[in-house]
Design a protein around this motif. Structure first.
Motif, PDB file in Angstrom:
ATOM      1  N   THR A   1       0.903  -1.040  -0.095  1.00 25.49           N
ATOM      2  CA  THR A   1      -0.211  -0.005  -0.076  1.00 25.49           C
ATOM      3  C   THR A   1       0.967   1.128  -0.036  1.00 25.49           C
ATOM      4  OG1 THR A   1      -1.568  -1.409   1.442  1.00 25.49           O
ATOM      5  CG2 THR A   1      -1.930   1.131   1.245  1.00 25.49           C
TER       6      THR A   1
ATOM      7  N   ASP B   1       0.696   4.216  -2.679  1.00 21.57           N
ATOM      8  CA  ASP B   1       0.481   5.465  -2.372  1.00 21.57           C
ATOM      9  C   ASP B   1       1.626   6.473  -2.875  1.00 21.57           C
ATOM     10  OD1 ASP B   1      -1.625   4.759  -1.285  1.00 21.57           O
ATOM     11  OD2 ASP B   1      -1.455   4.731   0.932  1.00 21.57           O
TER      12      ASP B   1
ATOM     13  N   ARG C   1       1.066   9.680  -5.061  1.00 20.19           N
ATOM     14  CA  ARG C   1       1.192  11.095  -4.571  1.00 20.19           C
ATOM     15  C   ARG C   1       2.248  11.729  -5.691  1.00 20.19           C
ATOM     16  NH1 ARG C   1       2.413  11.862   1.465  1.00 20.19           N
ATOM     17  NH2 ARG C   1       4.387  12.825   0.512  1.00 20.19           N
TER      18      ARG C   1
END
Length: 326
Positions: free
Chosen positions: A138, A142, A146
């Motif tokens: 994860t 992420d 981002r």
């Protein structure tokens, strides 16, 4: 940072956890937000363990020239009782021009301080070490998101297999991938990109097997085979890993630099073998040597399923260590 207003800045931010990368990032982002509102914001850092109560009033009192301030208090778990009491009293009625950021490791030490800040309404930013493999997958996805990219689950898995579990290295690898690709990251992108790193993966497999980390060893093994590493050097690395630990364990717990000339090995290799030797018995090592020799024979003797022979060696080596631990 559109939409950031003075009112949207939390007067008290509690960064809770022991993962340095996440904690540092939380502070950097909070300071950047404050600067976007007031470029001349006054940022000051303090160590909670070294701060005495007298300094608190000065630290929190409005400055002569006004203006926004950010106070970063590191090592919140080390704050003494009187300091904690003063800060918790302040937290009930904080100055809107001041943002207080407290970093706290989140363990039992100084728990009352963290709990008190939470009760006073502090905004909590979690920064705990990521425990499981899923958390790291994860994290990678992420990171890419981002940076404006897209990353599949299996690409994240491949990146972890190539780079390892260290968050700093994973974050660096993600930004590198984003810089060098179009931002759509699939497992094939990662495989192409990291093909140059594969010479180390035989040893990655061996190191993980020697400390009993079967999931880590199998992940590294599958990754190595996936990017086309020949099974022979992997089998050699497993045998070398067992042999090195056996030789270092037999030499006792001496200083790696002094043992280097006796064993004819660099000190760094001795130091890491000493760490991996913990939990092994001589009987366990004999068993592991037998497993490594069988694996070598199967892989070099042209066994039909060399991948299976390597997987079996990983299980056998880890089992020899477990047997030793009993």
């Amino acid at each position: 940072m559109g939409g950031v207003t003075a009112a949207s800045l939390a007067p008290i931010l509690l960064v809770l956890g022991d993962e340095e990368l996440l904690a540092t990032r939380a502070v950097t982002e909070a300071v950047a937000k404050a600067r976007s509102i007031d470029p001349d914001v006054d940022v000051r850092e303090y160590q909670a363990g070294a701060l005495v109560v007298g300094e608190i009033a000065e630290m929190l009192s409005p400055s002569l020239f006004g203006g926004r301030r950010v106070l970063v208090l590191r090592g919140g778990q080390d704050a003494r009782k009187d300091l904690v009491a003063a800060l918790l009293a302040y937290a009930k009625n904080p100055d809107p021009e001041v943002q207080l950021i407290v970093l706290h490791l989140g363990a039992a030490k100084g728990k009352a301080f963290a709990d008190g800040l939470k009760a006073a309404g502090a905004t909590v930013v979690p920064a705990a070490k990521l425990k499981g493999h899923r958390d790291r997958v994860t994290f990678v996805r992420d990171e890419i998101r981002r940076a404006g990219g897209k990353c599949t689950d299996d690409a994240a898995e491949a990146l972890i297999a190539a780079v390892g579990n260290d968050l700093r290295e994973l974050a660096a690898a993600c930004s590198q991938l984003m810089a060098d690709t179009d931002g759509r990251i699939g497992a094939d992108t990662v495989a192409r990109y990291y093909r140059g790193r594969v010479e180390v993966t035989g040893f990655t497999v061996a190191d993980a097997a020697m400390v009993g980390d079967v999931p880590g060893a199998l992940e590294a093994l599958r990754w190595a085979l996936h990017v086309g590493v020949d099974p022979v050097p992997i089998a050699d690395a497993i045998a070398d890993g067992v042999r090195t630990v056996a030789r270092v364990a037999a030499a006792g717990r001496g200083d790696p630099y002094q043992l280097a000339s006796t064993l004819g090995m660099p000190a760094w290799k001795i130091r890491s073998a000493q760490q991996r030797a913990r939990g092994w018995t001589p009987e366990g090592l004999v068993q592991a040597m037998r497993a490594a020799a069988e694996c070598n024979a199967a892989v070099k003797g042209g066994s039909d399923d060399r991948a299976y022979a390597l997987e079996r060696a990983v299980f056998s080596v880890a089992a020899a260590r477990q047997g030793a631990a009993r």
